[in-house]
Design a protein around this motif. Structure first.
Motif, PDB file in Angstrom:
ATOM      1  N   ALA A  54       0.833  -1.027   0.009  1.00 37.01           N
ATOM      2  CA  ALA A  54      -0.032  -0.182  -0.040  1.00 37.01           C
ATOM      3  C   ALA A  54       0.918   1.189  -0.021  1.00 37.01           C
ATOM      4  N   ARG A  55       0.141   2.388  -0.204  1.00 33.89           N
ATOM      5  CA  ARG A  55       0.848   3.642  -0.252  1.00 33.89           C
ATOM      6  C   ARG A  55       1.496   3.945   1.094  1.00 33.89           C
ATOM      7  N   PRO A  56       2.289   4.968   1.191  1.00 34.81           N
ATOM      8  CA  PRO A  56       2.800   5.298   2.562  1.00 34.81           C
ATOM      9  C   PRO A  56       1.667   5.738   3.540  1.00 34.81           C
ATOM     10  N   GLY A  57       2.045   5.270   4.918  1.00 32.77           N
ATOM     11  CA  GLY A  57       0.856   5.782   5.908  1.00 32.77           C
ATOM     12  C   GLY A  57      -0.282   4.774   6.048  1.00 32.77           C
ATOM     13  N   ARG A  58      -0.373   3.629   5.040  1.00 30.08           N
ATOM     14  CA  ARG A  58      -1.510   2.706   5.173  1.00 30.08           C
ATOM     15  C   ARG A  58      -0.826   1.431   5.764  1.00 30.08           C
ATOM     16  N   ALA A  59      -1.806   0.589   6.459  1.00 29.06           N
ATOM     17  CA  ALA A  59      -1.279  -0.334   7.180  1.00 29.06           C
ATOM     18  C   ALA A  59      -0.627  -1.431   6.529  1.00 29.06           C
ATOM     19  N   LEU A  60      -0.780  -1.510   5.136  1.00 26.44           N
ATOM     20  CA  LEU A  60       0.154  -2.494   4.405  1.00 26.44           C
ATOM     21  C   LEU A  60       1.199  -1.782   3.725  1.00 26.44           C
ATOM     22  N   GLU A  61       1.749  -0.921   4.269  1.00 22.47           N
ATOM     23  CA  GLU A  61       2.988   0.009   3.565  1.00 22.47           C
ATOM     24  C   GLU A  61       3.870  -0.886   3.219  1.00 22.47           C
ATOM     25  N   HIS A  62       4.586  -0.905   1.976  1.00 20.90           N
ATOM     26  CA  HIS A  62       5.483  -1.820   1.625  1.00 20.90           C
ATOM     27  C   HIS A  62       6.830  -1.749   2.977  1.00 20.90           C
ATOM     28  N   THR A  64       6.891  -2.121   5.964  1.00 25.36           N
ATOM     29  CA  THR A  64       6.347  -1.987   7.430  1.00 25.36           C
ATOM     30  C   THR A  64       6.109  -3.423   8.058  1.00 25.36           C
ATOM     31  N   PRO A  65       6.121  -3.322   9.492  1.00 26.96           N
ATOM     32  CA  PRO A  65       5.739  -4.622  10.017  1.00 26.96           C
ATOM     33  C   PRO A  65       4.172  -5.106   9.645  1.00 26.96           C
ATOM     34  N   GLY A  66       3.425  -4.132   9.361  1.00 23.92           N
ATOM     35  CA  GLY A  66       1.939  -4.629   9.012  1.00 23.92           C
ATOM     36  C   GLY A  66       1.988  -5.192   7.389  1.00 23.92           C
ATOM     37  N   TRP A  67       2.833  -4.703   6.701  1.00 27.13           N
ATOM     38  CA  TRP A  67       3.023  -5.521   5.136  1.00 27.13           C
ATOM     39  C   TRP A  67       3.653  -6.886   5.449  1.00 27.13           C
ATOM     40  N   LYS A  68       4.114  -7.236   6.264  1.00 24.68           N
ATOM     41  CA  LYS A  68       4.514  -8.742   6.258  1.00 24.68           C
ATOM     42  C   LYS A  68       3.567  -9.704   6.355  1.00 24.68           C
ATOM     43  N   ILE A  69       3.965 -10.793   5.821  1.00 26.83           N
ATOM     44  CA  ILE A  69       3.130 -11.963   5.460  1.00 26.83           C
ATOM     45  C   ILE A  69       2.908 -12.621   7.240  1.00 26.83           C
ATOM     46  N   HIS A  70       1.567 -12.898   7.680  1.00 31.29           N
ATOM     47  CA  HIS A  70       1.075 -13.247   8.999  1.00 31.29           C
ATOM     48  C   HIS A  70       2.221 -14.376   9.413  1.00 31.29           C
ATOM     49  N   PRO A  71       2.714 -14.299  10.524  1.00 33.43           N
ATOM     50  CA  PRO A  71       3.579 -15.429  11.175  1.00 33.43           C
ATOM     51  C   PRO A  71       3.148 -16.635  11.158  1.00 33.43           C
ATOM     52  N   LYS A  85      -0.292  -4.016  -6.114  1.00 34.18           N
ATOM     53  CA  LYS A  85      -0.606  -2.584  -5.456  1.00 34.18           C
ATOM     54  C   LYS A  85      -1.978  -2.249  -5.971  1.00 34.18           C
ATOM     55  N   THR A  86      -2.874  -3.279  -6.412  1.00 33.20           N
ATOM     56  CA  THR A  86      -4.375  -3.028  -6.663  1.00 33.20           C
ATOM     57  C   THR A  86      -5.108  -4.221  -6.199  1.00 33.20           C
ATOM     58  N   PRO A  87      -6.446  -4.137  -6.117  1.00 32.79           N
ATOM     59  CA  PRO A  87      -7.106  -5.339  -5.694  1.00 32.79           C
ATOM     60  C   PRO A  87      -7.004  -6.612  -6.524  1.00 32.79           C
ATOM     61  N   ASN A  88      -6.515  -6.370  -7.821  1.00 38.50           N
ATOM     62  CA  ASN A  88      -6.501  -7.528  -8.562  1.00 38.50           C
ATOM     63  C   ASN A  88      -4.990  -7.981  -8.479  1.00 38.50           C
ATOM     64  N   SER A  89      -4.803  -9.454  -8.243  1.00 38.41           N
ATOM     65  CA  SER A  89      -3.856 -10.071  -8.015  1.00 38.41           C
ATOM     66  C   SER A  89      -3.193 -10.443  -9.581  1.00 38.41           C
ATOM     67  N   PHE A  90      -3.859 -10.111 -10.528  1.00 35.95           N
ATOM     68  CA  PHE A  90      -3.119 -10.215 -12.058  1.00 35.95           C
ATOM     69  C   PHE A  90      -2.629  -8.753 -12.522  1.00 35.95           C
ATOM     70  N   TYR A  91      -3.188  -7.790 -11.972  1.00 37.97           N
ATOM     71  CA  TYR A  91      -2.907  -6.489 -12.564  1.00 37.97           C
ATOM     72  C   TYR A  91      -1.392  -5.894 -12.434  1.00 37.97           C
ATOM     73  N   GLU A  92      -0.647  -5.728 -13.398  1.00 34.23           N
ATOM     74  CA  GLU A  92       0.631  -5.372 -13.229  1.00 34.23           C
ATOM     75  C   GLU A  92       1.494  -6.231 -12.339  1.00 34.23           C
ATOM     76  N   THR A  93       1.139  -7.488 -12.250  1.00 36.21           N
ATOM     77  CA  THR A  93       2.252  -8.450 -11.372  1.00 36.21           C
ATOM     78  C   THR A  93       2.379  -9.493 -12.562  1.00 36.21           C
ATOM     79  N   ASN A  94       3.602 -10.388 -11.975  1.00 38.82           N
ATOM     80  CA  ASN A  94       3.815 -11.503 -12.703  1.00 38.82           C
ATOM     81  C   ASN A  94       3.169 -13.034 -12.453  1.00 38.82           C
ATOM     82  N   LEU A  95       1.792 -12.761 -11.793  1.00 41.33           N
ATOM     83  CA  LEU A  95       1.074 -13.746 -11.483  1.00 41.33           C
ATOM     84  C   LEU A  95       0.764 -14.798 -12.557  1.00 41.33           C
ATOM     85  N   GLN A  96       0.267 -14.349 -13.903  1.00 45.91           N
ATOM     86  CA  GLN A  96      -0.159 -14.896 -15.103  1.00 45.91           C
ATOM     87  C   GLN A  96       1.118 -15.817 -15.460  1.00 45.91           C
ATOM     88  N   GLU A  97       2.289 -14.993 -15.490  1.00 43.85           N
ATOM     89  CA  GLU A  97       3.698 -15.890 -16.399  1.00 43.85           C
ATOM     90  C   GLU A  97       3.885 -17.115 -15.012  1.00 43.85           C
TER      91      GLU A  97
END
Length: 174
Positions: A54-62, A64-71, A85-97
């Motif tokens: 997420a953008r700076p200041g958000r709970a999932l800011e890259h 930050t502790p909140g960004w980490k995958i749950h232990p 960076k968006t709700p779509n896991s495919f959009y502008e990611t390498n998921l499809q590849e």
């Protein structure tokens, strides 16, 4: 094991479990996802973690502790971790590849947030031709306006049957 199936864990990150406002039914959610992960590991089913930045200041800011995958469900070396960076896991990611490279044709979806990232990823995956199964008790959200989290989850479990097989976690075989 069906070598064409993968388990996807969407945005199950520390920031979603803030003690003042945790995601609905968080203990059950983690337990169900953990059981699916254990089943996937024992059958050597690929696991793909989607991690929201997420953008700076958000709970999932890259970064930050909140960004980490749950232990409780940390990825292992062999698992894929894909940043989005968006709700779509495919959009502008390498998921499809990644899915094409692994020969994946079927996806089991779990994660957070039901009406955003889980919904959007489910619909997009189906439009790309994937056979999708939504683990009905392994996704969650928060109340919004007049709707409780439980109502939102139930509504999406009914609605997403047009795009996915909707099954309880203990009925999903990996």
């Amino acid at each position: 094991m069906d070598s064409q199936v993968a388990l996807m864990v969407i945005d199950v990150q520390v920031g979603m479990f803030h003690e003042n406002n945790p995601v609905y039914n968080s203990d059950v959610l983690l337990r169900n996802i953990k059981l699916l992960i254990e089943q996937a590991r024992s059958s050597k089913t690929p696991i793909i973690y989607i991690q929201h930045s997420a953008r700076p200041g958000r709970a999932l800011e890259h970064g930050t502790p909140g960004w980490k995958i749950h232990p409780d469900i940390l990825p292992r070396f062999e698992d894929e971790v894909i940043q989005k960076k968006t709700p779509n896991s495919f959009y502008e990611t390498n998921l499809q590849e990644v899915l094409l490279e692994k020969g994946i044709k079927k996806l089991i979806l779990t994660g957070i947030q039901t009406e955003l990232c889980v919904d959007t990823t489910c619909r997009h995956a189906r439009s790309l031709g994937y056979e999708v199964t939504l683990a009905s008790d392994s996704h969650s959200t928060w109340a919004r306006g007049e709707l409780s989290a439980q109502q939102i989850i139930a509504h999406h479990n009914r609605l997403l049957c047009w795009f996915a097989n909707v099954e309880k976690s203990n009925n999903i075989l990996l």
